[in-house]
Structure formats: structure tokens, C-alpha cells
Design a protein around this motif. Structure first.
Motif, PDB file in Angstrom:
ATOM      1  N   SER A  69      -7.344   0.193   3.593  1.00 11.92           N
ATOM      2  CA  SER A  69      -6.710  -0.384   4.784  1.00 11.92           C
ATOM      3  C   SER A  69      -7.732  -0.938   5.768  1.00 11.92           C
ATOM      4  O   SER A  69      -7.391  -1.231   6.909  1.00 11.92           O
ATOM      5  CB  SER A  69      -5.867   0.690   5.493  1.00 11.92           C
ATOM      6  N   PHE A  91       1.442   5.066  -2.889  1.00 12.98           N
ATOM      7  CA  PHE A  91       1.299   6.485  -2.596  1.00 12.98           C
ATOM      8  C   PHE A  91       2.640   7.207  -2.723  1.00 12.98           C
ATOM      9  O   PHE A  91       2.887   8.217  -2.083  1.00 12.98           O
ATOM     10  CB  PHE A  91       0.663   6.671  -1.219  1.00 12.98           C
ATOM     11  N   LEU A 142       0.819  -1.212   0.000  1.00 12.46           N
ATOM     12  CA  LEU A 142       0.000   0.000   0.000  1.00 12.46           C
ATOM     13  C   LEU A 142       0.855   1.266   0.000  1.00 12.46           C
ATOM     14  O   LEU A 142       0.549   2.229  -0.711  1.00 12.46           O
ATOM     15  CB  LEU A 142      -0.939  -0.007   1.209  1.00 12.46           C
ATOM     16  N   SER A 143       1.932   1.271   0.779  1.00 10.45           N
ATOM     17  CA  SER A 143       2.791   2.465   0.838  1.00 10.45           C
ATOM     18  C   SER A 143       3.395   2.782  -0.521  1.00 10.45           C
ATOM     19  O   SER A 143       3.551   3.955  -0.890  1.00 10.45           O
ATOM     20  CB  SER A 143       3.902   2.260   1.872  1.00 10.45           C
ATOM     21  N   ARG A 147      -6.519   5.998   0.696  1.00 11.71           N
ATOM     22  CA  ARG A 147      -5.633   5.124   1.461  1.00 11.71           C
ATOM     23  C   ARG A 147      -6.354   4.414   2.605  1.00 11.71           C
ATOM     24  O   ARG A 147      -6.215   3.198   2.783  1.00 11.71           O
ATOM     25  CB  ARG A 147      -4.445   5.918   2.002  1.00 11.71           C
TER      26      ARG A 147
END
Length: 634
Positions: free
Chosen positions: A105, A81, A77-78, A101
Motif C-alpha cells: 500500500s 486478504f 488489495l482487500s 499488506r
């Protein structure tokens, strides 16, 4: 004493300023370039004061006693972005992405969320690397595009002929996957000495994946030398995660052969009745005997040793369909996570003399040098608030569908004037070439919003929330509409239908007021009791097209931001569930159903016509311009 006090005050203020500066500097390092861009540079046309949140002075719409999902860590996920070396102008295609985001999550995530994010992170890093190389190449060579000519466009068709199949088989690569109406035609002669041959559709493989998935395994077993074994076709699919799925055989000799995919039976068990070879039709008595097994009959198997055949595998809305020598033989519904856009090659192996193979109707992107781009670009938006935002679901390699919409109903005066904005919502693709073409298209036309996940069907509910985000926080609109890229929308009639209607609590479309969850596991729309324990759904509008008012969209945005609203994998039903919650919280809902939303094709006097291919979309637009009537093209 006063001098000493003044000096102390100055020193104290200096210390406070130093501490404050260090904290601000430290905090700024925490945020990525995406954070700084999207917080400090709201896009033109957005209202930074009206950010879609329900103001404190308004009644609280989210119940305090609702169980709230919590946030979890998700692999990859990081990476999604990170906008390294992406300019502010380029980053406009991910402006909604930047606000999703927390949605990605959630502990109550949708099926395939973790896989869709992990695969998207790999695809995103690969795309960023390609963009950087393209910029370097452009700088070094001063060329308009940094791609090699052979990599510039996807191909409409690919072929091979006169191949001797090796042990590993012969394969035909698809540059940009398959789309609806794509077809693969194989001409060959079965070799009975091998007993069987296989046609396999192989999926795309990302870096680090052990093996690519088998989207369709089509195995043809011929009868043995002594005819002791019955011939049979076996269809299946395979993934590294779940292994082989449930086999589907043809002939099936069971009720499952009568199940349909896109209106076609899964197994066409046409029989040959040996007692009726003179061409006359069997009588009712004989048919009764056949049903009791008293007459001898055999399945007319389409593949025969030594006999050449022409088999065409084509892509439908819900599954793959095989036609052999002009007759429909089998259908195979798409398995979960195994959709046609994922396919990267067809492999043929086993006992078959392969004469030729041709893949046709493949996705292609248009050459930008040959297009009058200006009148197809999204117009600049000068209004503080739009009349309507139209969010269109699309898949990465559906280039032709998006171009057809730009040339047809996106040319309505309300769209070109900026009263109505149309945006495509598209997930990333596992095929790197598709992502590069998609990025170029998004930068060229300015009407695409990329999504931070791979485009699996079970994740489309996230696109619905993204459309609400855009219509409340980024391009504020009085109404928000959702539709698909195979739908023709008469924007003028939609706006006319909204005139004089209430502007709050409105839900407009073809609404189903009394429907039940589908509990059959083989169905694409299967819902377990755990997912929805109730006997019926609340009212919901069919997904090809519906409109909601701004207050409902704001409720949905806040409900998911604060994680009180539940995620549900059927996006149109999910919208109905959320609106029902809006109603239960004391808000009035006006359900406005309209049967001119044609969800099964084109019919006279339509507002929206679904299941329209690109040529039909252009035809419908031409008829409206010439005849000034909503006439169908079929």
C-alpha cells in the motif's frame, strides 16, 4: 452508606465490563479470518516473543529525519486478504502474505504494483472458488481429487497439423504457459499473394480484461511481385494499457542489429555478396569496398515464397529467439510486463500454408500418485531458531525446476534435519490452471510461500523483503539466504564458509564494489536518474545467491514496516542500498565476497552454480554423490 457505595462500585464495574466486551466484539468483527489466524496461531517453530522488531533497548537504526512514504488505497488489495473457507493448515502457504499488506500500500510503490495486485485479486478469487468446488466435489464423490482428469495436469507438448488458416488465423493453446527452454516449431510454405504472414504469442486474459496482450508480434513481409519492396521481419509487442511498443526490424541496417539478447544478435544480417559467388573469401580490399557500399550485396532473407521452411521460436532467459532452417535469425528481448509465463497461445495467420505446429518443453506438474512424496516434503522444524533460511525465487509454472531442487540440494543433511529451511517464494499466475496446480503443490510439499501479487519481474524486490520477514518473524534464523530456482547451491559449503565468521553485519556472496547504473532505456536493468541519481551503486551481491545476517534482515523488515527504506526495482542492488543505509546509521558491515558463487553458469569448485536447468541440477547432485567433487555437467 458503605452498602450504597459497594452497590455503586459493582454497577460501575458491570458497566465497564459491558462496554469493554462490546468494544472487543466490535474490533473482532473488523479483522478477517487471516488476521485471527496469523495473530492467534503463530506457526510451529516461530518465536512469538522475537518478532523481528528491533527492541527498544537496542540503538535505533532508522534515522528520524528520513522522508517517509505514506499508505494509499490500492484496487483489489482487500480481496487478497480474504481467506474464506481456508483451513489453518491450508493457510500456512500464505503466512508471509498475511504480513505484507502495508508493503503493498506504499505511495512509493514499484512499477506494475497496482496492476500486479489487481490481477492477483482476480486470480485469487478464482482460485478460492475452484478450491471450494473441489472440496464440494470431494465431499460428494469421496474422491481423492476434485478435478476432472483432463484438468488435472499441464501438458508437456501440444500440436496441430495440416491447418488451413482462416481469416482469424489458426491457434495452438498452451495449458500452463511457457517457461525457459520451451519451444514452438512452425512448418509452413509462404504464400506470396497475401504479402505477409504473422506469428503471434498471445498472453493470458483475466475476467474483465478487454483484450489479452500480444507478448510477441512476429510479422514476415515478403517482397512484392515486382520486387520493389524489400523483405523484412518486424517484431513488436502490444498491451491494452500502452498500445504498440517500438518496432524492431530485420534487416535493420543499423547498429541496433548488433545488440545481443542472451548472447545472440537481435538481427542476423547475413549478406550474400554477388561479386564473390565462386566460393572464395573476399579480400581485405573487397571488404573495405563493401563497407563503403561499392560492392553489391543483399540480405539472405530466410523466408521465400513457395519454399517450405521450419521455424523454431524458443524461450531464453532474457528473450525469444527465432531459428529458421537451422540458422539463428532474430532475437527479441522481453518487454516490460510481457514475460514468457504469461503466454497462453500461439496464433498463425496471413499468407501461409501451415503444415504443422508443435509446442514442446511446456511446464508440467508431476502426478502425485507416482511420487514418493514423504522424502521430498519439507521436514518438521523443531529448532527454536534455524541456522539458515534459504528463500528461493520461483515462478508459478516452474514446476520442474522446483522438483529438481527437492530431489537434489534440498536433500542435504542440514536441510533434512531442520537446521536449514528452504522455502520457495512464488507469485500468483494469470492462468487459473497454473494457480490450481501451484496450490496443490504447496499443500503437498509444505515448502511454498505464495505472494499476493502476479509475478512480474519488476516486483521481485517484494519477495526479497518477504524472505527477510520469514527469516525474522516466522522461522527465525541466524542467517538468511536468497537464491533462484535455476541455481544449484552446495549447502554444506555455504555453512562451512559461514563458520567462524561474524554473526552480525555480515553480507556474503559475489559482491560488486564499483558498478554504475545502466542508463540505456532498452536494457532490462535500465534505471533512470530519478530512480537513482548517483553515478555508482553501493556494494551489492549478485542476485543468484547471497547471505545476510539476522540483524541486517531485522533492519530491513523494520525499515519497510515503518516505510523509511526506499523500494528499488533491482532486488540485488536494492539489498546493497539498504545495507549501505544500515552502515550509514552507525552499524558495522562485513562485506565478504567469494568468487565461488558462479553467476554465469557452472565452473569448477563452485559453491553456487547459476543458469542450471532441471536435468543439470540433478546431474550436479549425482556427481557430488558419486565423485564427491563439485564437477560440472556441461
Amino acid at each position: 452508606m458503605r452498602k450504597w457505595s459497594g452497590g455503586t462500585l459493582i454497577v460501575a464495574l458491570s458497566v465497564i465490563l459491558v462496554i469493554r466486551y462490546s468494544l472487543v466484539e466490535k474490533d473482532s468483527r473488523k479483522h478477517s479470518s487471516a488476521y485471527k489466524f496469523f495473530r492467534n496461531h503463530p506457526p510451529s517453530g516461530s518465536n512469538s516473543e522475537d518478532n523481528g522488531r528491533i527492541k527498544p533497548s537496542q540503538p535505533q537504526l532508522i534515522p528520524n529525519n528520513t522522508e517517509r512514504a505514506f499508505l494509499i488505497s490500492v484496487d483489489g488489495l482487500s480481496d487478497l486478504f480474504s481467506l474464506i473457507n481456508i483451513s489453518k493448515e491450508e493457510a500456512k502457504v500464505v503466512v508471509v502474505w498475511a504480513q505484507m499488506r502495508s508493503l503493498l500500500s506504499r505511495s512509493d510503490y514499484l512499477p506494475e504494483t497496482t496492476q500486479g495486485i489487481k490481477e492477483a485479486s482476480i486470480a485469487w478469487k478464482d482460485l478460492l472458488s475452484t478450491i471450494e468446488k473441489e472440496k464440494t466435489s470431494r465431499f460428494m464423490n469421496s474422491s481423492s481429487h476434485g478435478y476432472d482428469a483432463e484438468d488435472k495436469n499441464c501438458s508437456f507438448s501440444v500440436s496441430m497439423s495440416n491447418k488451413t488458416i482462416s481469416r482469424k488465423g489458426s491457434s495452438l493453446q498452451f495449458p500452463c504457459g511457457l517457461i525457459e527452454d520451451s519451444s514452438i516449431t512452425v512448418v509452413g510454405i509462404p504464400d506470396g499473394s497475401h504479402g505477409s504472414f504473422q506469428i503471434e504469442l498471445i498472453g493470458s486474459k483475466l475476467k474483465g480484461e478487454p483484450k489479452p496482450p500480444v507478448v510477441l508480434y512476429y510479422n514476415v513481409s515478403l517482397p512484392g511481385d515486382e520486387l520493389k519492396e524489400d523483405p523484412v521481419i518486424v517484431q513488436n509487442a502490444w498491451t491494452a494499457e500502452n498500445g504498440w511498443g517500438k518496432e524492431e526490424k530485420c534487416p535493420a541496417h543499423s547498429s541496433t542489429s548488433n545488440l545481443e539478447v542472451d548472447g545472440l544478435v537481435r538481427c542476423n544480417e547475413q549478406v550474400v555478396i554477388e561479386e564473390n559467388l565462386n566460393g572464395s573469401q573476399p579480400s581485405g580490399e573487397k571488404l573495405a569496398n563493401i563497407s563503403k557500399g561499392l560492392a553489391h550485396m543483399s540480405y539472405n532473407f530466410p523466408f521465400v515464397e513457395g519454399n517450405p521452411f521450419t521455424a523454431t521460436l524458443w524461450v531464453g532467459p532474457e528473450g525469444f529467439h527465432m531459428t529458421v532452417n537451422g540458422r539463428h535469425e532474430t532475437s527479441f528481448a522481453y518487454r516490460e510486463k510481457l514475460e514468457p509465463w504469461l503466454v497462453s497461445e500461439v496464433k498463425v495467420r496471413g499468407g501461409l500454408d501451415l503444415l504443422s505446429a508443435l509446442a514442446n518443453g511446456l511446464p508440467v506438474s508431476e502426478d502425485l500418485d507416482l511420487i514418493d512424496i514423504e522424502h521430498l516434503k519439507a521436514p518438521l522444524l523443531s529448532r527454536k531458531r534455524l541456522v539458515m533460511l534459504v528463500g528461493v525465487f520461483s515462478t508459478g509454472n516452474n514446476f520442474e525446476r522446483r522438483m529438481a531442487l527437492r530431489r537434489s540440494w534440498m536433500q542435504y543433511g542440514a536441510v533434512r534435519s531442520g537446521d536449514v529451511a528452504v522455502r520457495f517464494f512464488v507469485g500468483l499466475h494469470k492462468n487459473s490452471k497454473v494457480n490450481v496446480e501451484l496450490w496443490r503443490e504447496a499443500q503437498t510439499y509444505g515448502d511454498i510461500q505464495l505472494m499476493p501479487f502476479v509475478d512480474y519481474y519488476s516486483l521481485i524486490t517484494l519477495k526479497t523483503i518477504a524472505i527477510c520477514l520469514m527469516g525474522t518473524k516466522i522461522l527465525p534464523a541466524k542467517y538468511i539466504m536468497k537464491t533462484d530456482d535455476d541455481a544449484f547451491v552446495r549447502i554444506d559449503e555455504v555453512l562451512a564458509g559461514l563458520k567462524g565468521k561474524v554473526s552480525n553485519g555480515l553480507f556474503y556472496g559475489l559482491i560488486s564494489f564499483d558498478s554504475e547504473p545502466i542508463r540505456e532505456r532498452d536494457s532490462k536493468w535500465y534505471i533512470s536518474v530519478e530512480e537513482w541519481p548517483h553515478a555508482t551503486y553501493p556494494p551489492w551481491a549478485h542476485g543468484p545467491g547471497y547471505i545476510l545476517s539476522r540483524d541486517i534482515a531485522k533492519f530491513i523488515v523494520q525499515g519497510h514496516h515503518e516505510r523509511y527504506l526506499k523500494l528499488f526495482k533491482l532486488e540485488d542492488v536494492a539489498m546493497g542500498i539498504w545495507i549501505d543505509q544500515f552502515k550509514k546509521n552507525g552499524q558495522e558491515v562485513h562485506y565478504m565476497t567469494d568468487d565461488r558463487f558462479k553467476i554465469s553458469g557452472c565452473e569448477e569448485n563452485y559453491i553456487l552454480a547459476h543458469y542450471q536447468n532441471p536435468s543439470n541440477v540433478l546431474c550436479l547432485w549425482e556427481k557430488l554423490q558419486k565423485e564427491h567433487e563439485p564437477l560440472c555437467c556441461d
